[in-house]
Enzyme design. Structure first.
Site, PDB file in Angstrom:
ATOM      1  N   GLY A  90       2.166   5.701   4.248  1.00  0.00           N
ATOM      2  CA  GLY A  90       1.173   6.315   5.123  1.00  0.00           C
ATOM      3  C   GLY A  90      -0.143   5.553   5.190  1.00  0.00           C
ATOM      4  N   SER A  91      -0.232   4.433   4.478  1.00  0.00           N
ATOM      5  CA  SER A  91      -1.494   3.686   4.477  1.00  0.00           C
ATOM      6  C   SER A  91      -1.699   2.902   5.777  1.00  0.00           C
ATOM      7  CB  SER A  91      -1.551   2.744   3.265  1.00  0.00           C
ATOM      8  OG  SER A  91      -0.486   1.816   3.295  1.00  0.00           O
ATOM      9  N   GLY A  92      -0.603   2.663   6.480  1.00  0.00           N
ATOM     10  CA  GLY A  92      -0.743   1.968   7.775  1.00  0.00           C
ATOM     11  C   GLY A  92      -0.058   0.617   7.848  1.00  0.00           C
ATOM     12  N   LYS A  93       0.816   0.323   6.880  1.00  0.00           N
ATOM     13  CA  LYS A  93       1.465  -0.996   6.830  1.00  0.00           C
ATOM     14  C   LYS A  93       2.270  -1.294   8.099  1.00  0.00           C
ATOM     15  CE  LYS A  93       3.799  -0.011   3.099  1.00  0.00           C
ATOM     16  NZ  LYS A  93       3.314   1.389   3.004  1.00  0.00           N
ATOM     17  N   SER A  94       3.107  -0.361   8.503  1.00  0.00           N
ATOM     18  CA  SER A  94       3.978  -0.607   9.663  1.00  0.00           C
ATOM     19  C   SER A  94       3.159  -0.778  10.935  1.00  0.00           C
ATOM     20  CB  SER A  94       4.972   0.541   9.849  1.00  0.00           C
ATOM     21  OG  SER A  94       5.878   0.565   8.776  1.00  0.00           O
ATOM     22  N   SER A 122       5.847  -1.765  -2.188  1.00  0.00           N
ATOM     23  CA  SER A 122       5.803  -2.746  -3.286  1.00  0.00           C
ATOM     24  C   SER A 122       4.702  -2.402  -4.291  1.00  0.00           C
ATOM     25  CB  SER A 122       5.651  -4.175  -2.742  1.00  0.00           C
ATOM     26  OG  SER A 122       4.601  -4.310  -1.804  1.00  0.00           O
ATOM     27  N   GLY A 127       0.834  -1.199   0.000  1.00  0.00           N
ATOM     28  CA  GLY A 127       0.000   0.000   0.000  1.00  0.00           C
ATOM     29  C   GLY A 127       0.869   1.250   0.000  1.00  0.00           C
ATOM     30  N   LEU A 128       0.203   2.367  -0.182  1.00  0.00           N
ATOM     31  CA  LEU A 128       0.903   3.649  -0.250  1.00  0.00           C
ATOM     32  C   LEU A 128       1.662   3.956   1.046  1.00  0.00           C
ATOM     33  CD1 LEU A 128      -1.972   5.855  -1.777  1.00  0.00           C
ATOM     34  CD2 LEU A 128       0.071   4.998  -2.987  1.00  0.00           C
TER      35      LEU A 128
END
Lengths: 200, 200
Positions: free
Chosen positions: B36-40, B107, B33-34
């Site tokens: 800032g999308s919240g992945k971490s 990615s 995802g972008l």
């Protein structure tokens, strides 16, 4: 996300929490020695001995990285060095996850193994010299590589046309010309106990 | 070694034995995802939620690989692609060890994620689209990167000057603009249950 992000960012699971879950400390058993010295046999035997004690180990060897992570690298000095560097980095990550990583690479050069120790961390890096004299390894010649090297079909073959630099201060030296596999694996288990990576 | 080598070469510990030891199946939760999308946030939250259930997970993210395994790689298209390729290979090894690997990389390119699926194995690769619209991510701008990208200080920034190709058939899509962190993590746990990677 609708709530305050900062309030929800917990830290990652660290070494102590991983140890409490697994009953072991992540570390790297770095087997080094000539082709035919017994690294792969000991790696597989140690992994199984650990499993039988309820411990989680994982082997990194040429088969696992040459077709994947290190695809594109050849066998020049530079490429071999980069191969061992990447292996060191992956071994570190595997140890970070809490797993006991067992590496089985000739890794003939002292400098590259010292770098592995720095990358992995001195207290987690257990260098083990799988020692068998060249004559014994050449006599075993399990993969027929020594014959090829003597015939000039393989250039820069460790022990024949390229040097092997033995560890100066390994955590353990196993003389596989005099020790059985069972005895050798017991020494490795004892090392992991002495270094407090496992308790059983 | 003094006994017959062949007789002592046991096979390595395989997936079924690892599952019996850990009570989970090694796999990869691939968050895409972008910025800032919240992945971490989701990666850290999922790792902790799994730990609380007695499960072993490990996060791979830029911080873990950029200074180590992928040192020397820059941010050109080719280097970014090689970065994701190496991450795919390491994620595979982590899953092979029995651990639930959580990757948190933008990615952006479908082809690179499809390659990850091939490397890791389709039944172990859980692609999760962490979906938040660009405006929301840009508004969050946790690291100030969007501002820099808009100012031209970062070239080829995903969403601004470089495309993001959303997954076509993800295992899960999480809309982090409407879901809380807690709800999002529960969806990830439910995915792992549905895919029979964990039972609890």
């Amino acid at each position: 996300m609708t709530e305050n992000l900062d309030a929800n960012v917990h830290s990652e699971i660290g070494p102590a929490e991983r140890e409490s879950l697994l009953g072991q400390k992540g570390c790297v058993v770095w087997l080094t020695g000539l082709s035919g010295s017994g690294k792969s046999t000991l790696a597989v035997g140690l992994e199984r001995a650990l499993f039988e004690r309820g411990k989680l180990a994982f082997i990194l060897d040429g088969d696992k990285v040459r077709q994947g992570l290190c695809k594109g690298l050849g066998f020049s000095d530079g490429d071999r060095d980069e191969n061992i560097r990447r292996v060191s980095e992956v071994a570190r990550l595997v140890a970070d996850s809490g797993v006991i990583c067992i590496t089985a690479f000739i890794s003939p050069f002292r400098a590259a193994r010292e770098r592995a120790g720095r990358i992995i961390g001195k207290d987690r890096f257990l260098e083990v010299h799988v020692a068998a004299d060249l004559a014994t390894c050449e006599k075993r010649d399990v993969k027929g590589l020594y014959t090829k090297a003597r015939n000039g079909e393989i250039s820069e073959f460790t022990g024949i046309t390229s040097p092997y630099e033995p560890p100066e201060n390994p955590a353990l030296t196993i003389d596989t010309t005099s020790k059985t596999v069972v005895e050798s694996i017991e020494e490795l288990i004892e090392l992991l106990r002495a270094e407090r990576k496992i308790a059983v």
